[in-house]
Design an enzyme around this catalytic site. Structure first.
Site, PDB file in Angstrom:
ATOM      1  N   TYR A  16       0.810  -1.229   0.000  1.00 33.13           N
ATOM      2  CA  TYR A  16       0.000   0.000   0.000  1.00 33.13           C
ATOM      3  C   TYR A  16       0.842   1.277   0.000  1.00 33.13           C
ATOM      4  O   TYR A  16       0.307   2.373  -0.126  1.00 33.13           O
ATOM      5  CB  TYR A  16      -0.899   0.041   1.244  1.00 33.13           C
ATOM      6  CG  TYR A  16      -1.901  -1.080   1.304  1.00 33.13           C
ATOM      7  CD1 TYR A  16      -2.979  -1.125   0.427  1.00 33.13           C
ATOM      8  CD2 TYR A  16      -1.784  -2.097   2.246  1.00 33.13           C
ATOM      9  CE1 TYR A  16      -3.910  -2.160   0.481  1.00 33.13           C
ATOM     10  CE2 TYR A  16      -2.709  -3.131   2.314  1.00 33.13           C
ATOM     11  CZ  TYR A  16      -3.759  -3.156   1.432  1.00 33.13           C
ATOM     12  OH  TYR A  16      -4.676  -4.169   1.487  1.00 33.13           O
ATOM     13  N   HIS A  21      -4.540   6.033  -1.607  1.00 31.39           N
ATOM     14  CA  HIS A  21      -5.227   5.962  -0.310  1.00 31.39           C
ATOM     15  C   HIS A  21      -4.266   6.241   0.844  1.00 31.39           C
ATOM     16  O   HIS A  21      -4.698   6.588   1.937  1.00 31.39           O
ATOM     17  CB  HIS A  21      -5.841   4.569  -0.160  1.00 31.39           C
ATOM     18  CG  HIS A  21      -7.145   4.523   0.571  1.00 31.39           C
ATOM     19  ND1 HIS A  21      -8.022   5.582   0.655  1.00 31.39           N
ATOM     20  CD2 HIS A  21      -7.739   3.501   1.256  1.00 31.39           C
ATOM     21  CE1 HIS A  21      -9.097   5.217   1.346  1.00 31.39           C
ATOM     22  NE2 HIS A  21      -8.935   3.967   1.731  1.00 31.39           N
ATOM     23  N   TYR A  65      -5.136  -0.294  10.103  1.00 29.69           N
ATOM     24  CA  TYR A  65      -5.703  -0.216   8.755  1.00 29.69           C
ATOM     25  C   TYR A  65      -6.740   0.898   8.712  1.00 29.69           C
ATOM     26  O   TYR A  65      -7.301   1.309   9.721  1.00 29.69           O
ATOM     27  CB  TYR A  65      -6.282  -1.550   8.267  1.00 29.69           C
ATOM     28  CG  TYR A  65      -5.202  -2.555   7.925  1.00 29.69           C
ATOM     29  CD1 TYR A  65      -4.558  -2.513   6.683  1.00 29.69           C
ATOM     30  CD2 TYR A  65      -4.815  -3.520   8.840  1.00 29.69           C
ATOM     31  CE1 TYR A  65      -3.558  -3.413   6.375  1.00 29.69           C
ATOM     32  CE2 TYR A  65      -3.811  -4.436   8.534  1.00 29.69           C
ATOM     33  CZ  TYR A  65      -3.186  -4.372   7.298  1.00 29.69           C
ATOM     34  OH  TYR A  65      -2.195  -5.259   7.003  1.00 29.69           O
ATOM     35  N   ASN A  67      -9.824   1.367   7.779  1.00 30.22           N
ATOM     36  CA  ASN A  67     -11.221   1.274   8.218  1.00 30.22           C
ATOM     37  C   ASN A  67     -11.394   1.268   9.729  1.00 30.22           C
ATOM     38  O   ASN A  67     -12.511   1.369  10.217  1.00 30.22           O
ATOM     39  CB  ASN A  67     -11.878   0.039   7.613  1.00 30.22           C
ATOM     40  CG  ASN A  67     -11.939   0.123   6.102  1.00 30.22           C
ATOM     41  OD1 ASN A  67     -11.562   1.125   5.491  1.00 30.22           O
ATOM     42  ND2 ASN A  67     -12.418  -0.928   5.487  1.00 30.22           N
ATOM     43  N   ASN A 113     -14.065   5.561   4.704  1.00 32.55           N
ATOM     44  CA  ASN A 113     -14.171   4.645   5.842  1.00 32.55           C
ATOM     45  C   ASN A 113     -13.289   5.021   7.028  1.00 32.55           C
ATOM     46  O   ASN A 113     -13.647   4.778   8.171  1.00 32.55           O
ATOM     47  CB  ASN A 113     -13.893   3.206   5.402  1.00 32.55           C
ATOM     48  CG  ASN A 113     -15.006   2.661   4.534  1.00 32.55           C
ATOM     49  OD1 ASN A 113     -16.169   3.046   4.682  1.00 32.55           O
ATOM     50  ND2 ASN A 113     -14.665   1.793   3.613  1.00 32.55           N
TER      51      ASN A 113
END
Length: 188
Positions: A16, A21, A65, A67, A113
């Protein structure tokens, strides 16, 4: 010393690291690097401390993470006794053109989120958030691939200047206050 909690949102792990993001992580990494601060793994995230003119900026990259970001934010706000008005959550925003900066003192989660969980854990929508535009240049049904995709060559080329401006926005937030910072940086 006045304390601020600056939280860059993102997902942990190498896969990631350079995704759209993860711009929250990238911005706090950039700020830490320019101020010679190193991140250390702590409970629920990696932290670095930057001291500027009598202010202590606690930079946090949650390890929960995206969320579940709210859990780490709530924990460190309480542990460090940082007032809610000194919290700044740094995140990506599909609704803004690439590189556009927007600082707000409250608002909806906008379908994000990480912000949704933060709002849930803090039980308020009244916290400062700094949104970095990643644009919405994706075809229907491809939002997840786009957000979790890597920056284009053109975006990478422009990213350095945008990171520099983002770091200046965060310093201004701590030194000049949220209203002055909004006036100076929003839309830039």
């Amino acid at each position: 010393m006045k304390k601020f909690l600056i939280v860059g949102l993102g997902n942990i792990g190498e896969k990631y690291a350079n995704t759209r993001h993860n711009i929250g992580f990238k911005i706090v990494d950039y700020l830490a690097h320019t101020e010679d601060a190193a991140f250390e793994t702590q409970k629920l995230g990696d932290m670095a401390i930057v001291k500027i003119k009598g202010r202590s900026l606690i930079l946090l990259k949650p390890s929960t993470y995206m969320n579940l970001s709210g859990k780490a934010i709530k924990y460190w706000l309480e542990k460090e006794k940082v007032p809610l008005e000194n919290l700044l959550v740094v995140t990506d925003d599909l609704n803004l053109p690439f590189g556009a900066l927007r600082l707000k003192t409250k608002g909806s989660d906008g379908g994000h989120n990480g912000l949704k969980d933060t709002q849930d854990k803090l039980q308020t929508t009244k916290y400062n958030r700094f949104r970095f535009g990643i644009s919405d240049e994706f075809s229907k049904g491809r939002q997840v691939d786009y957000v979790l995709g890597e920056w284009s060559e053109d975006e990478n080329y422009k990213l350095d200047e945008r990171l520099k401006t983002s770091a200046a926005l965060i310093k201004s937030f701590a030194l000049a206050g949220v209203n002055n910072t909004m006036n100076q940086f929003n839309g830039k």
